[in-house]
Structure formats: C-alpha cells, structure tokens
Design an enzyme around this catalytic site. Structure first.
Site, mmCIF file in Angstrom:
data_model
loop_
_atom_site.group_PDB
_atom_site.id
_atom_site.type_symbol
_atom_site.label_atom_id
_atom_site.label_comp_id
_atom_site.label_asym_id
_atom_site.label_seq_id
_atom_site.Cartn_x
_atom_site.Cartn_y
_atom_site.Cartn_z
ATOM 1 N N GLU A 37 0.849 -1.200 0.000
ATOM 2 C CA GLU A 37 0.000 0.000 0.000
ATOM 3 C C GLU A 37 0.882 1.247 0.000
ATOM 4 O OE1 GLU A 37 -2.096 2.394 3.670
ATOM 5 O OE2 GLU A 37 -2.205 0.226 3.692
ATOM 6 N N LYS A 126 -9.857 -3.132 8.718
ATOM 7 C CA LYS A 126 -8.583 -2.679 9.284
ATOM 8 C C LYS A 126 -8.905 -1.965 10.592
ATOM 9 C CE LYS A 126 -5.965 1.498 8.371
ATOM 10 N NZ LYS A 126 -5.602 2.515 7.378
#
Length: 205
Positions: A37, A126
């Site tokens: 990411e 998350k």
C-alpha cells in the site's frame, strides 16, 4: 476468507518517492510480501503506484492507502491498482472501489463502523489504531463480526507484538513505521520485512 494474498501482511510505504519505490517494493516481494500500500499522502503517489502496478502487479496486490474520495478510487482504477485501504469508514469510497472490482480493507474502530463497511462491500476490515485499542478490544470486537471476515491490525504493530494481535483473531496486519519510514535505506526495509515474515510464521505454525 475473501482475501487474495498468500501472506496477510500489508506493507505501508508512507512517504515513499517514485524513484525509491521499485527498490523497496522489490525487497518486500523478495522477502515474501504480496500486498503493498502506497498512501495517497506520499509524494507523487500517482507515479509510484502506476509504476509499481506495472512492475510488480503480477506478483503482488499493489494499491493505495489513505484513500478518502471516490474520485481517487477512479484514478486508481485507471492505473489498474487492485488494493484500496481507507483510514476511515467511508461508504461511498468503499462502494466505488467494489464497483471497480478492487480489494478493500476498510478502516474502522467500532462495531457500527465495521458493519457499515461490510454492508458497503468491504472484503476486509482494518482496526486502527490497533495499538491504542489493544488485542483484548479486537478480540471482543471479533466476537460480534462474521467469523469469515478477515481483520487486520494496523497501527503500532511490530515483529514483537504481532503474535498478540493474531492470537486475538486478526488474520494479519498492516505494517507502517516499524517496517518503513520515509528515507530509510532499502537494507532496513529488507531486514524488517524478513523480521515480520518470521514473526508471522512463528505465530501461525
């Protein structure tokens, strides 16, 4: 489990520059990482993500973090980016990413946010900031979530405490400053990547 990588550790390369990206992502892939990411508050993220998708897209799930707007999702889709990680529970962003066929790890902290993210189509959650909540909180939250939903701990995860979050029910973690800090040498990224992979293998064996 609807998560498409072999190693459930997401490398977060916040602050990386385009000219550095290939060396660091290469070191991560070599260590066994297959999810990367690049947060959108990194310099020239468009160049970094587009380049990394072309170079490593067949080896890893490459995408963006700190995605805040549906328009950003559209730009990522144009680059063939496959991963969207959000810091918050934004239903519009999640839905747009799902429409583009992307894998979404939605940031959340409470049961209400978690279920809103899942209803919008997020494939993974998350929990952020995980170190502030602690493994016990995540374990309690996991008790009310569908068991098949992959939960990632993000925020303050280190090779030393990764096992505690996995024991609490997380499938893996998003790894930020303990894996990569802007400007650090590639050797440091490689060293920390190996430490995290070893810690994950030790915890799940």
């Amino acid at each position: 489990m609807n998560w498409s990588t072999k190693l459930p550790l997401i490398a977060i390369l916040r602050g990386i520059r385009p000219e550095e990206a290939e060396a660091h992502v290469g070191a991560l892939v070599e260590a066994g990482f297959d999810a990367v990411e690049i947060p959108l508050n990194s310099p020239d993220w468009q160049l970094s993500i587009a380049s990394m998708v072309k170079t490593f897209g067949d080896k890893a799930l490459i995408g963006a973090g700190t995605v805040l707007e549906p328009e950003q999702v559209d730009r990522l889709a144009e680059m063939n980016s496959k991963l969207v990680v959000t810091p918050n529970t934004d239903v519009a962003v999640i839905r747009r990413a799902v429409e583009h066929g992307m894998t979404v790890a939605a940031g959340c902290a409470t049961a209400s946010e978690a279920f809103a993210a899942l209803k919008a189509g997020a494939q993974a959650l998350k929990i952020f900031p995980s170190s502030a909540f602690g493994p016990d909180y995540i374990k309690a939250l996991k008790a009310v979530l569908p068991s098949e939903v992959p939960v990632f701990a993000v925020g303050g995860v280190t090779p030393e405490n990764l096992h505690a979050f996995l024991a609490a029910g997380c499938v893996g973690a998003g790894l930020g400053s303990d894996l990569y800090r802007a400007g650090q040498p590639v050797s440091r990224t490689a060293e920390q990547a190996r430490a995290f992979v070893t810690a994950w293998k030790e915890a799940v064996k």
